[in-house]
Write a protein that holds these residues in place. Sequence first.
Motif, mmCIF file in Angstrom:
data_model
loop_
_atom_site.group_PDB
_atom_site.id
_atom_site.type_symbol
_atom_site.label_atom_id
_atom_site.label_comp_id
_atom_site.label_asym_id
_atom_site.label_seq_id
_atom_site.Cartn_x
_atom_site.Cartn_y
_atom_site.Cartn_z
ATOM 1 N N ARG A 6 -3.843 0.764 -3.239
ATOM 2 C CA ARG A 6 -3.362 -0.907 -3.231
ATOM 3 C C ARG A 6 -2.087 -0.660 -4.232
ATOM 4 O O ARG A 6 -2.387 0.471 -5.420
ATOM 5 C CB ARG A 6 -3.821 -1.509 -3.465
ATOM 6 C CG ARG A 6 -3.723 -2.741 -2.983
ATOM 7 C CD ARG A 6 -5.207 -3.638 -2.711
ATOM 8 N NE ARG A 6 -5.817 -3.611 -4.178
ATOM 9 C CZ ARG A 6 -6.393 -4.075 -4.641
ATOM 10 N NH1 ARG A 6 -7.491 -4.829 -3.491
ATOM 11 N NH2 ARG A 6 -7.316 -4.155 -6.163
ATOM 12 N N ARG A 51 -7.627 -3.315 3.002
ATOM 13 C CA ARG A 51 -7.401 -4.138 3.688
ATOM 14 C C ARG A 51 -8.505 -5.141 3.759
ATOM 15 O O ARG A 51 -8.858 -7.012 3.364
ATOM 16 C CB ARG A 51 -6.339 -4.649 5.461
ATOM 17 C CG ARG A 51 -5.247 -4.369 4.726
ATOM 18 C CD ARG A 51 -4.136 -4.643 6.662
ATOM 19 N NE ARG A 51 -3.003 -4.321 6.475
ATOM 20 C CZ ARG A 51 -1.966 -3.663 5.730
ATOM 21 N NH1 ARG A 51 -1.890 -4.804 4.803
ATOM 22 N NH2 ARG A 51 -0.848 -3.159 6.300
ATOM 23 N N ASP A 95 -11.210 -5.410 0.646
ATOM 24 C CA ASP A 95 -10.540 -5.108 -0.631
ATOM 25 C C ASP A 95 -10.564 -4.244 -1.349
ATOM 26 O O ASP A 95 -11.053 -4.505 -2.585
ATOM 27 C CB ASP A 95 -10.399 -7.104 -0.982
ATOM 28 C CG ASP A 95 -8.867 -7.405 -2.004
ATOM 29 O OD1 ASP A 95 -8.781 -7.031 -2.465
ATOM 30 O OD2 ASP A 95 -10.088 -8.038 -3.230
ATOM 31 N N TYR A 136 0.861 -1.131 0.085
ATOM 32 C CA TYR A 136 0.520 -0.355 -0.325
ATOM 33 C C TYR A 136 1.169 1.286 -0.164
ATOM 34 O O TYR A 136 1.856 1.131 0.762
ATOM 35 C CB TYR A 136 -1.299 0.290 1.193
ATOM 36 C CG TYR A 136 -1.795 -0.871 0.961
ATOM 37 C CD1 TYR A 136 -2.702 -0.727 0.704
ATOM 38 C CD2 TYR A 136 -1.690 -1.946 1.636
ATOM 39 C CE1 TYR A 136 -4.046 -1.873 0.646
ATOM 40 C CE2 TYR A 136 -2.205 -3.254 1.886
ATOM 41 C CZ TYR A 136 -3.827 -3.206 1.035
ATOM 42 O OH TYR A 136 -4.813 -4.063 1.523
#
Length: 227
Positions: free
Chosen positions: A163, A110, A113, A87
């Motif tokens: 991400r 996280r 997702d 990240y």
Amino acid sequence: MTLSPRHEDAWLVIPLYDEASVVGQVVAEARQVFPHVVCVDDASTDDSVERAREAGAVVVRHPFNLGQGAALQTGLRYVLEATDAAYLVTFDADGQHRVEDAAAMVRRAREEDLGVVFGSRFLDDRTRPGLLKKLVLKAAVWLTNQQTGMRLTDAHNGLRVLRRDAATALDLRQNRMAHATEIVLQLGRTGLPWAEHPVHVLYTDYSRRKGQSLINSVNILVDTLLK
């Protein structure tokens, strides 16, 4: 600040220009939760580089002042090429962003997702930007949403979690404040799942003394109009 578990696989990317009086504290506090920080110095004329390094940040330097968009792109490229970070978090050097908000956004990315988590100061009423600044920012958000097809409440907040696959998709060419619209446009095109997260932006005595608050908002609006 309530400390969160350390995020070893996340890097903070901090554009830096003439913030010597505050950047050391910003980096030191951030590194309690995010041990990995890169500051991209955009040709500062003060001791910003020394203060950031003393606080434990990696510093990448521009030989000339290129603008915040260019500094962000340099920082993202550094992390993607030099580390295996999962990240990347874009974070301001002036003390207006809270580390606990960044940590909560990484946790959300996280758990859900998500490819992108955008910070928003307009999802609750904790942030008090002032009426004129709020109106200018809201106008810039409306314009950005029209240009990008996204439906954000705060498209020009510098606190974002990306991400790795989302960060890889960015190729910023707008060096000034219009880079924020460019980020939203490019991330929207990825089709990756995203969310907004409520954050508290701190308008400090320091930022007000520098005259950043309203001037930056007007710059955002003008650059968005010109993009």
